[in-house]
Design an enzyme around this catalytic site. Sequence first.
Site, short mmCIF file in Angstrom:
data_model
loop_
_atom_site.label_atom_id
_atom_site.label_comp_id
_atom_site.label_asym_id
_atom_site.label_seq_id
_atom_site.Cartn_x
_atom_site.Cartn_y
_atom_site.Cartn_z
N HIS A 21 -30.15 3.61 -61.58
CA HIS A 21 -29.40 2.38 -61.39
C HIS A 21 -30.04 1.24 -60.73
O HIS A 21 -30.45 0.05 -61.76
CB HIS A 21 -28.11 2.66 -60.67
CG HIS A 21 -26.99 1.16 -60.78
ND1 HIS A 21 -26.17 1.21 -61.65
CD2 HIS A 21 -27.24 0.11 -59.73
CE1 HIS A 21 -25.55 -0.03 -61.62
NE2 HIS A 21 -26.21 -0.63 -60.35
N GLU A 22 -30.55 1.38 -59.77
CA GLU A 22 -31.51 0.24 -59.22
C GLU A 22 -32.91 0.07 -59.71
O GLU A 22 -33.23 -1.07 -59.82
CB GLU A 22 -31.61 0.40 -57.54
CG GLU A 22 -30.44 0.83 -56.83
CD GLU A 22 -29.34 -0.40 -56.75
OE1 GLU A 22 -29.98 -1.71 -57.06
OE2 GLU A 22 -28.31 -0.18 -56.79
N HIS A 25 -32.25 -2.45 -62.41
CA HIS A 25 -32.39 -3.88 -61.92
C HIS A 25 -33.68 -4.22 -61.68
O HIS A 25 -34.01 -5.30 -62.20
CB HIS A 25 -31.57 -4.12 -60.54
CG HIS A 25 -30.04 -3.84 -60.95
ND1 HIS A 25 -29.19 -4.51 -61.93
CD2 HIS A 25 -29.09 -2.94 -60.20
CE1 HIS A 25 -28.05 -4.11 -61.62
NE2 HIS A 25 -27.85 -3.19 -60.59
#
Length: 445
Positions: A21-22, A25
């Site tokens: 997920h990170e 980003h």
Amino acid sequence: MAVLEDILALIVTLGILVTVHEFGHFWVARRCGVKVLRFSVGFGQALYRRKDKHGTEFVIAAIPLGGYVKMLDEREGEVATHELHRAFNRKPVWQRIAVVAAGPLANFIFAIFAYWLMFMTGVTQVKPIVGEIDPESLAGQAGLHSQQQITAVDQVPVQSWSEVTYQLVNRLGETGTIEIETDQKNKHELAINRWQADADAPEILGSLGINVYRPSIPPIIAELQPGNPAEQAGIKADDHITAIDGNPVEHWHEVVSVIQASANQPLNLSILRNNEPIELTLIPKQREVNGEVSGFAGAIVKSPKLPSDFYQIRQLGPLDALASGVERTWSMSVMTLESIGKMLQGLMSVKNLSGPITIAQVASDQAKAGLEAFLSFLAYVSIMLGVVNLLPIPVLDGGHLLYYLIEAVRGKPVSEKVQMMGIKVGMALLLGVMMLAIFNDISRL
């Protein structure tokens, strides 16, 4: 030992999914020219850290229940004049939208990859052949009977019990009819009314009166759970139970039925051990499952293998596996979103919410079950993280996206005051949901 296994499984599961997920980003932020100050997996005290040539600090922290990507931003501190062009808040709104949306998108891409890998290596599917049917149940009244193979649910073709279950889960909380078609081209309509809407843990098949076909299981013990009545009674692995209170038993389900009906009552077991008959006394302990009291012994039976014609291995080529991975990810995303909607409408009990304890237990079980089961679990949790993070709740990615979309339409950002108010409401809402999930976890224990 079991607790340590659960904790390790939780750390591995969250570690993988939070990193994915990170990284979404992080990767898009870099492509948009945003300076990333820190990429952290976990919160709290740093256990490991290093910096790359771009000045980004990579951290593994002590509390493995999340993570974050910290970007250069004037709202969080002073930014040098020569670096203002690298600040997140100075980027065009569409770039900010891309950076925020990249986290959930990465979760969906990971799920597609996990399913692709599963379908490429081969997925074992148990054919949906019906076992015993309760004549008084919804299935019995609709005319379903043993040995039929389910071929479609609500006109959607199915080839395995997992596909049957998935189609039925979509109907939880609803009123109407479930149409089940079998290999004999017969259609059976099961009438439902707010089906399992108030159930803490919905019984998908059992509540309809459907049992999965299983071959006869002889009552031969495989292993014992330490500290439970079976071990205390002197039962050992490979013991063959032949009678209870003088009544002969040939199938494991007969043993289970007697034990469940005999909480805190002594049972005289006739056992064959190394072909020698012995007598033992078992006193099942009492436990409560879904509000019902039953007896429990803590013995695990030796399970025979299913005949080869009762299961199939589905293995696809690269392109077909990719298409199936995308389709499965989409359908699971829709199901997750619909389930959230049903909870808000009161069509599903909020007791179905699960927290870190349940995730840890399930992760451990799936890891023990093999790579296929663990990949499927990772994909499902990754999809849930993606869907939940896209909800328009301040603090979550979806909340930020909402603000940026409003900015794109209005031509100016949402005021700081409104954003701060939204953050407070969002934090309170998330805290309440987390407390409820943890309470549900403890209740299940």
